[in-house]
Write a protein that holds these residues in place. Structure first.
Motif, PDB file in Angstrom:
ATOM      1  N   LYS A 187      26.167  37.948  10.710  1.00  0.00           N
ATOM      2  CA  LYS A 187      27.259  37.158  12.225  1.00  0.00           C
ATOM      3  C   LYS A 187      28.444  38.287  12.926  1.00  0.00           C
ATOM      4  N   HIS A 188      28.537  37.943  13.718  1.00  0.00           N
ATOM      5  CA  HIS A 188      29.175  38.166  15.128  1.00  0.00           C
ATOM      6  C   HIS A 188      30.315  36.871  15.296  1.00  0.00           C
ATOM      7  N   LYS A 189      30.997  37.393  15.636  1.00  0.00           N
ATOM      8  CA  LYS A 189      32.311  36.854  16.334  1.00  0.00           C
ATOM      9  C   LYS A 189      33.023  36.759  16.957  1.00  0.00           C
ATOM     10  N   PHE A 190      33.193  35.756  17.887  1.00  0.00           N
ATOM     11  CA  PHE A 190      34.091  36.394  19.171  1.00  0.00           C
ATOM     12  C   PHE A 190      34.724  35.273  20.064  1.00  0.00           C
ATOM     13  N   SER A 191      35.705  35.815  21.190  1.00  0.00           N
ATOM     14  CA  SER A 191      36.706  34.908  20.865  1.00  0.00           C
ATOM     15  C   SER A 191      36.657  34.846  22.575  1.00  0.00           C
TER      16      SER A 191
END
Ligand code: ATP
Ligand code: CA
Ligand code: CA
Length: 438
Positions: free
Chosen positions: A48-52
Motif C-alpha cells: 500500500k502506498h500513501k500520497f498527499s
C-alpha cells in the motif's frame, strides 16, 4: 427522458470526492504503468502506498485542485489484473481522467455504497465498506489466481482498490470495476438474481415510474424468462459459473448475485439513452471558476473526430512509455462522445457477442437476445454478516428474515437456481408440452 445517473459537476455534493478519486487513480496508475513490467511477488499483494495531494504540489505528487490523501493498494497486482482482462493502460487512463465528469448512480443498494460511471460508461467506481475493503485485500491472492486459471470468469472484474480522504472527512474506500453493460447497446431489462425468493420482488407497479429498474428473482420467475442457451453454450456458461461459485463458497462469501442484462435485438437500439445522457453531462473546467453554466447541450457537445481521439490515445500511450507522470491538466477537456465498444473484451467468451453472450437455439443457431452476465457484489464475508446478525437478533422476532444463509447452502441454491433458468427455447417448449399432457 431517461437519464443514467446524475452528472457529478462542481455543484454536486460529491464533486470534490469524485474529482479526488479520479486524480488519485490517474496519478497512481500512470506511476505504476510507467515502470518496466515485472513478475509479481508475495509482497505485492500486501503493498500500500500513501500520497498527499495539495494545491502546490511537491516532489512526489503534482499539484491538485484540492488537498487530499490517497492510498493505493496492491498496484502491481491490479496492473497485472488489468492486463489479464486486456485493458489498454492508455485507454483506462483516458476513461478515468479527472477532467471528465462522472455520473453518480446514487446508492442503488441497501448497503449505502455509491456508484459512479466513468464518463464513457466503461468503468464503475463503487465505494465499499471498510470490512469489504479489508476482505478484498485478504482474498486478493486467491482472486488473482482464480482469474489466472479462469480467464473467462464471470466474477466482477476488479481493476483497482484505493482509498481517498479529504481533510476532516472520513476515509472512503473504493474499487474500480467493469461496467457489465456496454456503452453502445440499450439494455432492455436488468435482473439481479440471488436464487432466493424471500424479499426478492421488485414491485411491479413501481415499474411504470422507473422502467429501467433492476428486477429480482420473483419478477424473473413471473415472466417465465430463461437464459436461452443451447446445450453447447449452456455447458460453457454453467461450468464457469459453477467454478466461480465454488471459489466464493470456499472463501465464505455470500449475498452475491447474478446480474443479467438483456438486449433484445428485435428492439435494437432505438432508445439510445446513453447518447441522450451525454448531452446532460458537461465536461468540467479546470478550475471551479470555469463554470459549466446552465444545463443543456450548448457548445459543449461537439464530438471530437476519430482522429483527435486516436491522437489523444497515442499521446497518453507515449507518456506511459516514456515513464513520465501524466500531467493533471490535460489540454483537451473532451471525451470521445461516441460510445465505443470495448473491442478487446471480445476475446472473452461471455463478452464475445457484441459485448455479451448471445442466446442460441438447440441447433446452435443464434437467438434474439444478447445476455450480459456477471456475478456481482462478491465481497460480503459470512463472518461479518454473522456479527451484524447478532446485533439485529434482539430487534426482530422473525429470525428467518434476518438469518444469513451459510455460504455453502447459499452457493448451492444459487447454482441450482441459475441452472434451472438456463434453457434453450426448445427445451422450454418441450417441458411446456410435457406438462400439458394429462
Ligand atoms: P446491496 O448490498 O444492498 O445488495 P450494493 O450497494 O452492494 O447493494 P451491488 O449489489 O453491488 O450494490 O449493486 C447494486 C446494483 O448496481 C446492481 O443490482 C446493478 O444494477 C448495479 N451494478 C452493480 N455492479 C455492476 C456492474 N459491474 N455493471 C453494471 N451494473 C452494476
Ligand atoms: Ca447486491
Ligand atoms: Ca453488497
Amino acid at each position: 427522458r431517461v437519464v443514467v445517473g446524475t452528472k457529478v459537476d462542481q455543484h454536486h455534493v460529491n464533486w470534490v470526492t469524485a474529482y479526488n478519486m479520479l486524480t488519485g487513480i490517474r496519478f497512481t496508475v500512470s506511476r505504476t504503468n510507467a515502470k518496466l513490467d515485472r513478475a509479481l511477488t508475495d509482497a505485492d499483494f500486501d503493498a500500500k502506498h500513501k500520497f498527499s495531494f495539495d494545491i502546490t504540489g511537491n516532489e512526489l505528487t503534482p499539484s491538485a485542485k484540492y488537498d487530499f490523501k490517497f492510498k493505493d493498494y496492491a498496484p502491481w497486482v491490479f496492473r497485472h489484473l488489468r492486463a489479464k482482462f486486456k485493458l489498454d493502460p492508455a485507454d483506462y487512463l483516458m476513461s478515468l481522467t479527472s477532467k471528465y465528469i462522472l455520473s453518480e448512480l446514487g446508492s442503488p443498494g441497501k448497503s449505502g455504497s455509491f456508484f459512479y460511471f466513468s464518463r464513457d460508461y466503461k468503468y464503475i467506481i463503487k465505494t465499499i465498506h471498510h470490512a469489504e475493503h479489508k476482505f478484498l485485500r485478504k482474498i486478493l491472492k486467491e482472486y488473482y489466481s482464480h482469474v489466472e486459471q479462469n480467464p473467462n470468469t464471470l466474477l466482477s472484474q476488479f481493476y483497482g482498490l484505493h482509498r481517498v480522504k479529504i481533510p476532516y472527512g472520513r476515509k472512503i474506500h473504493f474499487v474500480v470495476m467493469n461496467n457489465l453493460f456496454p456503452p453502445h447497446r440499450d439494455i432492455h431489462q436488468t435482473f439481479d438474481l440471488k436464487g432466493s425468493t424471500i424479499g426478492r420482488d421488485f414491485k411491479e407497479e413501481d415499474l411504470e415510474k422507473n422502467p429501467r429498474a433492476t428486477l429480482k428473482d420473483l419478477n424473473w420467475l413471473r415472466r417465465d424468462l430463461h437464459l436461452e442457451f443451447g446445450s453447447e453454450k449452456k455447458r460453457i456458461f454453467f461450468e464457469q459459473m459453477e467454478r466461480d461459485v465454488h471459489l466464493l463458497q470456499k472463501l465464505k462469501i455470500m449475498d452475491y448475485s447474478m446480474l443479467v442484462g438483456i438486449h433484445d435485438l428485435q428492439k435494437g437500439n432505438q432508445e439510445n439513452l446513453r447518447d441522450k445522457t451525454l448531452q446532460v453531462f458537461q465536461p468540467g473546467g479546470d478550475s471551479p471558476s470555469d463554470d459549466v453554466g446552465p444545463s443543456g447541450p450548448g457548445p459543449l457537445t461537439r464530438t471530437p473526430s476519430k482522429l483527435e481521439t486516436a491522437r489523444k490515445a497515442r499521446e497518453l500511450r507515449q507518456m506511459v512509455k516514456q515513464e513520465k507522470p501524466i500531467p493533471m491538466g490535460q489540454s483537451s477537456s473532451r471525451m470521445p462522445d461516441t460510445m465505443e465498444e470495448n473491442t478487446t473484451k471480445r476475446d472473452f467468451i461471455f463478452y464475445s457477442d457484441d459485448g455479451g453472450f448471445r442466446a442460441t437455439h438447440e441447433d446452435n443457431t443464434p437467438g434474439d437476445e444478447i445476455f450480459f452476465l456477471s456475478i456481482i457484489d462478491c465481497l460480503t464475508h459470512y463472518g461479518t454478516v454473522k456479527k451484524l446478525e447478532h446485533f439485529w437478533k434482539g430487534l426482530s422476532h422473525d429470525k428467518r428474515l434476518i438469518s444469513p444463509v451459510r455460504p455453502e447452502p447459499y452457493g448451492d441454491r444459487f447454482i441450482e437456481f441459475i441452472e434451472g433458468i438456463t434453457k434453450s427455447p426448445e427445451e422450454v417448449a418441450r417441458e411446456a408440452s410435457q406438462l400439458s399432457v394429462p
